[in-house]
Design a protein around this motif. Structure first.
Motif, PDB file in Angstrom:
ATOM      1  N   LEU A  61       0.840  -1.193   0.000  1.00 46.04           N
ATOM      2  CA  LEU A  61       0.000   0.000   0.000  1.00 46.04           C
ATOM      3  C   LEU A  61       0.881   1.252   0.000  1.00 46.04           C
ATOM      4  CD1 LEU A  61      -2.784   1.361   0.137  1.00 46.04           C
ATOM      5  CD2 LEU A  61      -2.625   1.250   2.640  1.00 46.04           C
ATOM      6  N   ARG A  62       1.947   1.217   0.806  1.00 42.96           N
ATOM      7  CA  ARG A  62       2.856   2.376   0.869  1.00 42.96           C
ATOM      8  C   ARG A  62       3.425   2.677  -0.527  1.00 42.96           C
ATOM      9  NH1 ARG A  62       6.164   0.393   4.528  1.00 42.96           N
ATOM     10  NH2 ARG A  62       4.738   0.755   6.250  1.00 42.96           N
ATOM     11  N   GLU A  63       3.798   1.609  -1.241  1.00 45.74           N
ATOM     12  CA  GLU A  63       4.371   1.791  -2.580  1.00 45.74           C
ATOM     13  C   GLU A  63       3.320   2.348  -3.559  1.00 45.74           C
ATOM     14  OE1 GLU A  63       7.176   1.927  -3.740  1.00 45.74           O
ATOM     15  OE2 GLU A  63       7.029   1.550  -5.892  1.00 45.74           O
ATOM     16  N   LEU A  64       2.105   1.833  -3.476  1.00 44.81           N
ATOM     17  CA  LEU A  64       1.041   2.353  -4.355  1.00 44.81           C
ATOM     18  C   LEU A  64       0.792   3.837  -4.072  1.00 44.81           C
ATOM     19  CD1 LEU A  64      -1.517  -0.613  -4.219  1.00 44.81           C
ATOM     20  CD2 LEU A  64      -0.317   0.197  -6.254  1.00 44.81           C
ATOM     21  N   LEU A  65       0.791   4.198  -2.797  1.00 45.76           N
ATOM     22  CA  LEU A  65       0.543   5.599  -2.427  1.00 45.76           C
ATOM     23  C   LEU A  65       1.677   6.499  -2.900  1.00 45.76           C
ATOM     24  CD1 LEU A  65      -0.801   4.982   1.189  1.00 45.76           C
ATOM     25  CD2 LEU A  65      -2.141   5.810  -0.767  1.00 45.76           C
ATOM     26  N   ARG A  66       2.898   5.979  -2.799  1.00 43.41           N
ATOM     27  CA  ARG A  66       4.051   6.767  -3.257  1.00 43.41           C
ATOM     28  C   ARG A  66       3.909   7.058  -4.749  1.00 43.41           C
ATOM     29  NH1 ARG A  66       8.107   6.305  -6.116  1.00 43.41           N
ATOM     30  NH2 ARG A  66       7.849   4.093  -6.563  1.00 43.41           N
ATOM     31  N   ARG A  67       3.548   6.021  -5.511  1.00 37.99           N
ATOM     32  CA  ARG A  67       3.415   6.200  -6.961  1.00 37.99           C
ATOM     33  C   ARG A  67       2.239   7.125  -7.289  1.00 37.99           C
ATOM     34  NH1 ARG A  67       3.453   0.231  -9.274  1.00 37.99           N
ATOM     35  NH2 ARG A  67       2.973   1.339 -11.201  1.00 37.99           N
ATOM     36  N   ARG A  68       1.159   6.983  -6.538  1.00 43.19           N
ATOM     37  CA  ARG A  68       0.003   7.874  -6.772  1.00 43.19           C
ATOM     38  C   ARG A  68       0.396   9.331  -6.502  1.00 43.19           C
ATOM     39  NH1 ARG A  68      -2.793  10.073  -9.333  1.00 43.19           N
ATOM     40  NH2 ARG A  68      -4.832  10.927  -8.818  1.00 43.19           N
ATOM     41  N   ALA A  69       1.119   9.539  -5.400  1.00 47.90           N
ATOM     42  CA  ALA A  69       1.529  10.902  -5.049  1.00 47.90           C
ATOM     43  C   ALA A  69       2.483  11.468  -6.095  1.00 47.90           C
ATOM     44  CB  ALA A  69       2.194  10.909  -3.668  1.00 47.90           C
ATOM     45  N   ALA A  70       3.205  10.581  -6.789  1.00 49.76           N
ATOM     46  CA  ALA A  70       4.130  11.040  -7.837  1.00 49.76           C
ATOM     47  C   ALA A  70       3.411  11.279  -9.162  1.00 49.76           C
ATOM     48  CB  ALA A  70       5.239  10.008  -8.021  1.00 49.76           C
ATOM     49  N   GLY A  71       2.078  11.103  -9.180  1.00 51.18           N
ATOM     50  CA  GLY A  71       1.312  11.490 -10.369  1.00 51.18           C
ATOM     51  C   GLY A  71       0.831  10.346 -11.238  1.00 51.18           C
ATOM     52  N   GLU A  72       1.064   9.088 -10.835  1.00 48.50           N
ATOM     53  CA  GLU A  72       0.549   7.989 -11.670  1.00 48.50           C
ATOM     54  C   GLU A  72      -0.967   7.907 -11.519  1.00 48.50           C
ATOM     55  OE1 GLU A  72       2.436   4.106 -12.076  1.00 48.50           O
ATOM     56  OE2 GLU A  72       4.167   4.916 -11.026  1.00 48.50           O
ATOM     57  N   PRO A  73      -1.696   7.796 -12.637  1.00 50.32           N
ATOM     58  CA  PRO A  73      -3.160   7.695 -12.547  1.00 50.32           C
ATOM     59  C   PRO A  73      -3.580   6.425 -11.809  1.00 50.32           C
ATOM     60  CG  PRO A  73      -2.456   8.169 -14.806  1.00 50.32           C
ATOM     61  CD  PRO A  73      -1.222   7.836 -14.030  1.00 50.32           C
ATOM     62  N   VAL A  74      -4.669   6.530 -11.062  1.00 48.35           N
ATOM     63  CA  VAL A  74      -5.161   5.373 -10.294  1.00 48.35           C
ATOM     64  C   VAL A  74      -5.384   4.169 -11.209  1.00 48.35           C
ATOM     65  CG1 VAL A  74      -7.100   4.515  -8.921  1.00 48.35           C
ATOM     66  CG2 VAL A  74      -6.217   6.793  -8.502  1.00 48.35           C
TER      67      VAL A  74
END
Ligand SMILES: C[S@@+](CC[C@H](N)C(=O)[O-])C[C@H]1O[C@@H](n2cnc3c(N)ncnc32)[C@H](O)[C@@H]1O
Length: 284
Positions: A61-74
């Motif tokens: 989950l932490r990794e998914l959130l990091r990528r989301r915060a970096a601008g990757e679309p959900v």
């Protein structure tokens, strides 16, 4: 030893993190990403608030959130997007299907409300969302999806198989309708229509999508301009061409259709009231 992190606590932390990072819909995104990691629906999350998360689940989950915060679309993070109430696999090779594009499927249902089209071509098929949704609506039609990008066609073919449509739809790599034989009763296209110098002004998230799915040349109409006369030549008598267009392009595209000989010109608004689809019928 500290108490294990519950699902509720993880969701609250995730939402706060995404909010701090300026993500536009932090609660929804946190829910979708956690539900995706746990293989649950969002509703099921609510029924399991006290469930503890394993260390592996927390790390993922932490990794998914990091990528989301970096601008990757959900949708790229979960690998899926719903379109016309059907599930589609998506990845970086295809444009993420937009709710606005559902207007085109609605338009096709309207113009073919008496007799369904037997043959459909979807030009610039991407994930295959338009062709698959149309093939579901018109249950006896056969369809071909064309894309210039081989990676997009792999995604589209996967989606057609997953939806049980592989026997009626096929996919071809090519430039517009060049590589496809035969004539069609319906041609649809959501081709790239963003003017080149507007690409840099799109949100960073949209700029993560394939440039070849966005860039429509200096005025955004390069591909549509080439497709209109080509589609006219390949439509059966009384067949329809339906095109998705960008905000403010409907008038110019209507003129292109008219100049190519199309009749019965129509346009359809999307849910925001923007003229999103323009269409015309081949008179004979
Ligand atoms: C805006 S995306 C639309 C994808 C999908 N139809 C949808 O509605 O979500 C446009 C697609 O057109 C494809 N494309 C761009 N130029 C093309 C061309 N000359 N011939 C065929 N496909 C093209 C792109 O690779 C991309 O997949």
């Amino acid at each position: 030893m500290s108490a294990p992190l519950t699902l509720l606590a993880a969701l609250q932390r995730a939402e706060e993190f995404l909010q701090r990072k300026g993500v536009a819909s932090p609660r929804l995104d946190a829910q979708v990403l956690l539900a995706h990691r746990l293989g649950l629906t969002r509703l099921q999350l609510y029924l399991r608030f006290e469930q503890p998360l394993s260390t592996a689940e927390q790390d993922d989950l932490r990794e998914l959130l990091r990528r989301r915060a970096a601008g990757e679309p959900v949708a790229y993070l979960t690998g899926e997007k719903e379109f016309y109430s059907l599930p589609f696999r998506v990845d970086e090779r295809v444009l993420i299907p937009r709710p606005d594009s559902e207007t085109l499927v609605d338009a096709a249902r309207e113009v073919f409300s008496d007799a369904a089209p037997a043959s459909i071509a979807d030009v610039g098929t991407g994930s295959g969302c338009l062709l698959c949704a149309l093939a579901r609506e018109f249950s006896r039609c056969e369809g071909v999806g064309v894309d210039s990008d081989a990676g997009a066609l792999e995604v589209a073919a996967h989606n057609a198989r997953a939806l049980g449509l592989a026997e009626r739809v096929r996919f071809v790599q090519g430039d517009l309708l060049d590589g496809v034989a035969g004539s069609f009763e319906l041609v649809v296209a959501n081709l790239p229509y963003v003017p080149t110098d507007e690409i840099e002004r799109l949100s960073p998230e949209v700029r993560r999508e394939p440039r070849g799915a966005l860039d429509g040349g200096p005025d955004g109409l390069d591909l549509i301009r080439r497709l209109v006369p080509q589609a006219f030549a390949r439509l059966a008598a009384h067949g329809w061409l339906l095109l998705e267009v960008g905000q403010g392009q409907a008038l110019a595209v209507g003129e292109l259709l008219s100049a190519a000989g199309f009749a019965g010109l129509r346009s359809w608004n999307d849910l925001s009231g923007i003229e999103r689809v323009v269409g015309g019928r081949r008179p004979d």
